[in-house]
Motif scaffolding. Sequence first.
Motif, PDB file in Angstrom:
ATOM      1  N   ARG A 107       0.905  -1.317   0.114  1.00 55.05           N
ATOM      2  CA  ARG A 107      -0.059  -0.046   0.097  1.00 55.05           C
ATOM      3  C   ARG A 107       1.046   1.247  -0.034  1.00 55.05           C
ATOM      4  NH1 ARG A 107      -4.599  -1.168  -1.656  1.00 55.05           N
ATOM      5  NH2 ARG A 107      -5.471   0.584  -0.425  1.00 55.05           N
ATOM      6  N   PRO A 108       0.340   2.201  -0.630  1.00 57.34           N
ATOM      7  CA  PRO A 108       1.184   3.631  -0.694  1.00 57.34           C
ATOM      8  C   PRO A 108       1.195   4.321   1.093  1.00 57.34           C
ATOM      9  CG  PRO A 108      -1.078   3.771  -1.619  1.00 57.34           C
ATOM     10  CD  PRO A 108      -0.889   2.496  -1.406  1.00 57.34           C
ATOM     11  N   ILE A 109       1.860   3.640   1.719  1.00 54.94           N
ATOM     12  CA  ILE A 109       2.138   4.232   3.124  1.00 54.94           C
ATOM     13  C   ILE A 109       3.330   4.098   3.674  1.00 54.94           C
ATOM     14  CG2 ILE A 109      -0.316   3.610   3.847  1.00 54.94           C
ATOM     15  CD1 ILE A 109       0.778   1.041   5.227  1.00 54.94           C
ATOM     16  N   PRO A 110       3.900   4.917   4.424  1.00 54.44           N
ATOM     17  CA  PRO A 110       5.200   4.864   4.720  1.00 54.44           C
ATOM     18  C   PRO A 110       5.864   3.704   5.548  1.00 54.44           C
ATOM     19  CG  PRO A 110       4.266   6.523   6.303  1.00 54.44           C
ATOM     20  CD  PRO A 110       3.134   5.780   5.272  1.00 54.44           C
ATOM     21  N   ILE A 111       5.074   2.893   6.163  1.00 52.51           N
ATOM     22  CA  ILE A 111       5.623   1.880   6.544  1.00 52.51           C
ATOM     23  C   ILE A 111       4.896   0.541   6.515  1.00 52.51           C
ATOM     24  CG2 ILE A 111       6.479   3.046   8.663  1.00 52.51           C
ATOM     25  CD1 ILE A 111       3.977   2.009  10.318  1.00 52.51           C
ATOM     26  N   SER A 112       5.422  -0.659   6.847  1.00 52.34           N
ATOM     27  CA  SER A 112       4.650  -1.796   6.505  1.00 52.34           C
ATOM     28  C   SER A 112       3.828  -2.072   7.580  1.00 52.34           C
ATOM     29  CB  SER A 112       5.610  -3.132   6.343  1.00 52.34           C
ATOM     30  OG  SER A 112       4.973  -4.295   6.395  1.00 52.34           O
ATOM     31  N   LEU A 113       2.424  -2.037   7.352  1.00 51.48           N
ATOM     32  CA  LEU A 113       1.443  -2.175   8.457  1.00 51.48           C
ATOM     33  C   LEU A 113       1.628  -3.752   9.143  1.00 51.48           C
ATOM     34  CD1 LEU A 113      -1.642  -0.323   7.459  1.00 51.48           C
ATOM     35  CD2 LEU A 113      -0.021   0.254   9.021  1.00 51.48           C
ATOM     36  N   ARG A 114       1.870  -4.626   8.277  1.00 48.88           N
ATOM     37  CA  ARG A 114       2.151  -5.934   8.734  1.00 48.88           C
ATOM     38  C   ARG A 114       3.240  -6.281   9.625  1.00 48.88           C
ATOM     39  NH1 ARG A 114       4.493 -10.797   5.875  1.00 48.88           N
ATOM     40  NH2 ARG A 114       3.732 -12.625   6.816  1.00 48.88           N
ATOM     41  N   VAL A 115       4.471  -5.508   9.389  1.00 46.45           N
ATOM     42  CA  VAL A 115       5.329  -5.334  10.444  1.00 46.45           C
ATOM     43  C   VAL A 115       4.929  -4.820  11.596  1.00 46.45           C
ATOM     44  CG1 VAL A 115       7.999  -4.895  10.716  1.00 46.45           C
ATOM     45  CG2 VAL A 115       7.068  -5.755   8.465  1.00 46.45           C
ATOM     46  N   HIS A 116       4.487  -3.618  11.410  1.00 42.83           N
ATOM     47  CA  HIS A 116       4.369  -2.569  12.468  1.00 42.83           C
ATOM     48  C   HIS A 116       3.376  -3.454  13.402  1.00 42.83           C
ATOM     49  CE1 HIS A 116       1.526   0.361  14.521  1.00 42.83           C
ATOM     50  NE2 HIS A 116       2.570   0.846  14.736  1.00 42.83           N
ATOM     51  N   ASP A 117       2.264  -4.208  13.049  1.00 40.95           N
ATOM     52  CA  ASP A 117       1.099  -4.810  13.790  1.00 40.95           C
ATOM     53  C   ASP A 117       1.907  -5.983  14.327  1.00 40.95           C
ATOM     54  OD1 ASP A 117      -0.769  -3.214  13.013  1.00 40.95           O
ATOM     55  OD2 ASP A 117      -1.493  -4.431  11.678  1.00 40.95           O
ATOM     56  N   THR A 118       2.808  -6.626  13.825  1.00 40.67           N
ATOM     57  CA  THR A 118       3.392  -7.942  14.553  1.00 40.67           C
ATOM     58  C   THR A 118       4.293  -7.376  15.534  1.00 40.67           C
ATOM     59  OG1 THR A 118       3.360  -9.171  12.396  1.00 40.67           O
ATOM     60  CG2 THR A 118       5.285  -9.557  14.259  1.00 40.67           C
ATOM     61  N   MET A 119       5.035  -5.948  15.371  1.00 36.29           N
ATOM     62  CA  MET A 119       6.081  -5.588  16.463  1.00 36.29           C
ATOM     63  C   MET A 119       4.941  -5.179  17.782  1.00 36.29           C
ATOM     64  SD  MET A 119       8.775  -3.317  14.026  1.00 36.29           S
ATOM     65  CE  MET A 119       9.710  -3.117  15.745  1.00 36.29           C
ATOM     66  N   ARG A 120       4.054  -4.574  17.310  1.00 33.38           N
ATOM     67  CA  ARG A 120       3.043  -3.948  18.603  1.00 33.38           C
ATOM     68  C   ARG A 120       2.549  -5.331  19.299  1.00 33.38           C
ATOM     69  NH1 ARG A 120      -1.937  -0.713  16.755  1.00 33.38           N
ATOM     70  NH2 ARG A 120      -2.492  -2.780  15.805  1.00 33.38           N
ATOM     71  N   THR A 121       2.121  -6.197  18.626  1.00 35.33           N
ATOM     72  CA  THR A 121       1.448  -7.355  19.257  1.00 35.33           C
ATOM     73  C   THR A 121       2.429  -8.179  20.228  1.00 35.33           C
ATOM     74  OG1 THR A 121      -0.141  -7.453  17.358  1.00 35.33           O
ATOM     75  CG2 THR A 121       0.180  -9.440  19.037  1.00 35.33           C
ATOM     76  N   VAL A 122       3.582  -8.180  19.710  1.00 32.65           N
ATOM     77  CA  VAL A 122       4.710  -9.063  20.098  1.00 32.65           C
ATOM     78  C   VAL A 122       4.918  -8.157  21.522  1.00 32.65           C
ATOM     79  CG1 VAL A 122       6.896  -9.937  20.086  1.00 32.65           C
ATOM     80  CG2 VAL A 122       5.378 -10.496  18.183  1.00 32.65           C
ATOM     81  N   GLU A 123       5.430  -7.070  21.378  1.00 33.18           N
ATOM     82  CA  GLU A 123       6.139  -6.126  22.245  1.00 33.18           C
ATOM     83  C   GLU A 123       4.892  -6.069  23.570  1.00 33.18           C
ATOM     84  OE1 GLU A 123       8.631  -2.392  22.590  1.00 33.18           O
ATOM     85  OE2 GLU A 123       6.430  -1.787  21.888  1.00 33.18           O
ATOM     86  N   ALA A 124       3.786  -6.047  23.265  1.00 35.29           N
ATOM     87  CA  ALA A 124       2.779  -5.955  24.197  1.00 35.29           C
ATOM     88  C   ALA A 124       2.583  -6.952  25.074  1.00 35.29           C
ATOM     89  CB  ALA A 124       1.210  -5.583  23.562  1.00 35.29           C
ATOM     90  N   ALA A 125       2.769  -8.422  24.347  1.00 36.34           N
ATOM     91  CA  ALA A 125       2.476  -9.771  25.067  1.00 36.34           C
ATOM     92  C   ALA A 125       3.827  -9.940  25.869  1.00 36.34           C
ATOM     93  CB  ALA A 125       2.648 -10.666  24.039  1.00 36.34           C
ATOM     94  N   LEU A 126       5.277  -9.434  25.574  1.00 40.16           N
ATOM     95  CA  LEU A 126       6.214  -9.685  26.140  1.00 40.16           C
ATOM     96  C   LEU A 126       6.137  -8.735  27.515  1.00 40.16           C
ATOM     97  CD1 LEU A 126       9.002  -9.766  23.565  1.00 40.16           C
ATOM     98  CD2 LEU A 126       8.027 -11.847  24.623  1.00 40.16           C
ATOM     99  N   LEU A 127       5.810  -7.309  27.304  1.00 39.83           N
ATOM    100  CA  LEU A 127       5.695  -6.522  28.434  1.00 39.83           C
ATOM    101  C   LEU A 127       4.803  -6.820  29.446  1.00 39.83           C
ATOM    102  CD1 LEU A 127       5.822  -3.096  26.602  1.00 39.83           C
ATOM    103  CD2 LEU A 127       7.812  -4.166  27.792  1.00 39.83           C
TER     104      LEU A 127
END
Length: 250
Positions: A73-93
């Motif tokens: 998609r024409p967006i500045p970041i990969s939403l798939r990577v962003h969502d993965t990082m957000r989900t994993v970080e929340a679970a670890l914290l």
Amino acid sequence: MTDTRTTAHQLQQIARLWPDLHDALGDRTQHAWPPPQLRDYIAGLERDALDDPAAYNAARRGLERSPDQLGTRPIPISLRVHDTMRTVEAALLDTADRIARSVQRPPQQPPAPAHAATARTRGERLVWEDRARRLDAARRDACDPRRWQPQHGRTAIRAALWLSGRASGSSGPFRPLSAVEEQHLARVAAGALARVESVLDLADHRRELTAEHPCQCGGTIEVYGGAGARPVARCKGCGALWSEGGVIAA
């Protein structure tokens, strides 16, 4: 019984791969797996196997609305990577917070405040020296870098490494994990690493199409790839192979 060494290794691997996720965050060429060409070819196989065209059309519309089908998609970041990082970080914290509340020993209590005074006897001097030692020990215990400090350094890497230490039983102001805690941490670590490896295309993907969508020979079609391998589909019955370019062998 939970293999705590495996859990500790998985958490360390998450910490090692986290910088790669940051690099991939700006890569807008990330795609869902399998690649679109092979996914379309498999969809064609499934369509041919369906007796009910209405059911196929409904399923196809569902896929078209699925976020996994959006592609680049024409967006500045990969939403798939962003969502993965957000989900994993929340679970670890969250896991680190919960385990710390359960296994981390409270800091030592410092001695009660006292008015300044001059030690006039050896006994008084020994009392003041003992108090100074206890004050210093309490400060060092409260600031022990092995402690999980919820208000400081709340990052996925720090949480993963701290949890790895708890899984491996490293020394510190903690009690050992209980069997229930070990099992919970093992599930979190395995799930988090699977998400990270999947979005970085490091995992060995393998899945079977449903029994309703067999090969023409009646065999089950298995799709596999990832981890550097070219994605292909294979019939477990007749051995026919399909790649992104079409039929390899029949």
